[in-house]
Design an enzyme around this catalytic site. Structure first.
Site, PDB file in Angstrom:
ATOM      1  N   HIS A  44       4.183  -8.240  -3.563  1.00  0.00           N
ATOM      2  CA  HIS A  44       5.528  -8.498  -3.042  1.00  0.00           C
ATOM      3  C   HIS A  44       6.479  -9.156  -4.042  1.00  0.00           C
ATOM      4  O   HIS A  44       7.700  -9.073  -3.860  1.00  0.00           O
ATOM      5  CB  HIS A  44       5.438  -9.366  -1.792  1.00  0.00           C
ATOM      6  CG  HIS A  44       4.923  -8.645  -0.590  1.00  0.00           C
ATOM      7  ND1 HIS A  44       5.544  -7.548  -0.056  1.00  0.00           N
ATOM      8  CD2 HIS A  44       3.822  -8.857   0.190  1.00  0.00           C
ATOM      9  CE1 HIS A  44       4.866  -7.112   0.995  1.00  0.00           C
ATOM     10  NE2 HIS A  44       3.810  -7.884   1.164  1.00  0.00           N
ATOM     11  N   GLN A 145      -7.416  -7.025   2.821  1.00  0.00           N
ATOM     12  CA  GLN A 145      -6.465  -7.606   3.769  1.00  0.00           C
ATOM     13  C   GLN A 145      -6.307  -6.694   4.980  1.00  0.00           C
ATOM     14  O   GLN A 145      -5.917  -5.531   4.852  1.00  0.00           O
ATOM     15  CB  GLN A 145      -5.111  -7.823   3.077  1.00  0.00           C
ATOM     16  CG  GLN A 145      -4.142  -8.642   3.887  1.00  0.00           C
ATOM     17  CD  GLN A 145      -3.074  -9.291   3.017  1.00  0.00           C
ATOM     18  OE1 GLN A 145      -3.295  -9.592   1.848  1.00  0.00           O
ATOM     19  NE2 GLN A 145      -1.898  -9.508   3.586  1.00  0.00           N
ATOM     20  N   GLU A 147      -4.195  -6.013   8.159  1.00  0.00           N
ATOM     21  CA  GLU A 147      -2.854  -6.392   8.612  1.00  0.00           C
ATOM     22  C   GLU A 147      -2.146  -5.257   9.341  1.00  0.00           C
ATOM     23  O   GLU A 147      -0.921  -5.227   9.415  1.00  0.00           O
ATOM     24  CB  GLU A 147      -2.019  -6.853   7.417  1.00  0.00           C
ATOM     25  CG  GLU A 147      -2.006  -5.874   6.244  1.00  0.00           C
ATOM     26  CD  GLU A 147      -1.341  -6.434   5.009  1.00  0.00           C
ATOM     27  OE1 GLU A 147      -0.563  -7.387   5.122  1.00  0.00           O
ATOM     28  OE2 GLU A 147      -1.611  -5.901   3.912  1.00  0.00           O
ATOM     29  N   ASP A 173       2.456  -8.980   8.684  1.00  0.00           N
ATOM     30  CA  ASP A 173       2.424  -7.526   8.862  1.00  0.00           C
ATOM     31  C   ASP A 173       1.663  -7.140  10.124  1.00  0.00           C
ATOM     32  O   ASP A 173       2.022  -6.174  10.799  1.00  0.00           O
ATOM     33  CB  ASP A 173       1.796  -6.859   7.641  1.00  0.00           C
ATOM     34  CG  ASP A 173       2.774  -6.727   6.492  1.00  0.00           C
ATOM     35  OD1 ASP A 173       3.974  -6.565   6.756  1.00  0.00           O
ATOM     36  OD2 ASP A 173       2.351  -6.790   5.328  1.00  0.00           O
TER      37      ASP A 173
END
Length: 260
Positions: A44, A145, A147, A173
């Site tokens: 990000h 992850q 999400e 998310d």
């Protein structure tokens, strides 16, 4: 096995933070704060590939383990992060067991995976390739992850994937994906997080989660999570600056105004 990976899979309580400011000074400041590890946010933050290595090096200077959250599932990104000397990777948006298995393969050398051999920093720029290969698989932390709604539905299969060390919940998310945004969705989101943590712990894997506050760490630790990413350098900066900035003293015009 590295001390960091041993602590991760041994379920020691570890608290790190995201490093999003693309500069080694910011990494060193965060490393000096007493955190157990840093996770460089290549997904990000606006961080270039060459800066990843510089940031990992800065963490190494202060002897704080550095992971990298890679931008996606591409093996090339995972390899680049590990070649830089990172002690692990966090692979985002893992929604199936096949994606989890692919992350493991990209992170480990044969026969456990398909990572390519290269003369990167981790291998001493080619001078320590045999030594690095001998221990890299045991030292590298592979975290995935979860999400998405699909990841939530497939959590049992993801948690059963060989080679995955940490299953990490991304609450932001996940809340969007399962339509549990805001206060009205809190119960639904909390139930989903409990499902992920419960399935992870049941499979003997380490459970992790992003926490915006220390209070959240205590909450999720109580049900089995042990790997926490607390906020980020930018979040700490944004929270701390307003509270410490004194109102500017009134002054008359001067040379500084002309140079502004």
């Amino acid at each position: 096995m590295s001390e960091f990976r041993q602590k991760c899979i041994g379920k020691a309580n570890l608290v790190g933070s995201f490093a999003a400011i693309p500069h080694p000074v910011a990494v060193e400041v965060m490393a000096l704060s007493g955190l157990d590890f840093l996770c460089i946010d290549w997904e990000h933050a606006q961080i270039s590939r060459d800066m990843i290595e510089t940031m990992v090096r800065a963490a190494d200077v202060r002897r704080v383990p550095a992971m990298v959250r890679v931008p996606g599932h591409a093996p090339e990104a995972i390899q680049a992060a590990l070649d830089s000397g990172a002690q692990g990777v966090l692979v985002p948006r893992v929604s199936t067991a096949a994606q989890a298995e692919a992350a493991v393969k990209a992170s480990r050398y044969p026969p456990l995976g398909e990572r390519g051999v290269g003369p990167g920093r981790a291998a001493g720029y080619g001078y320590r390739i045999p030594e690095y290969l001998a221990g890299a698989n045991d030292r590298t932390v592979v975290a995935v992850q979860v999400e998405t709604a699909a990841g939530l539905a497939n959590i049992d299969a993801i948690a059963a994937t060989d080679g995955v060390d940490v299953i990490f919940v991304g609450p932001g998310d996940l809340s969007v994906s399962i339509d549990a945004i805001g206060p009205q969705g809190a119960d639904k989101l909390n139930a989903a997080i409990r499902t992920v943590i419960g399935a992870t712990v049941a499979r003997g894997k380490t459970s992790g989660i992003f926490c915006a506050s220390p209070q959240a760490i205590s909450r999720w630790a109580a049900i089995g999570a042990s790997f926490f990413v607390l906020a980020s350098d930018t979040m700490f900066l944004g929270a701390g600056a307003p509270g410490h900035a004194a109102p500017a003293a009134p002054r008359g015009p001067g040379p500084r105004d002309e140079l502004a």
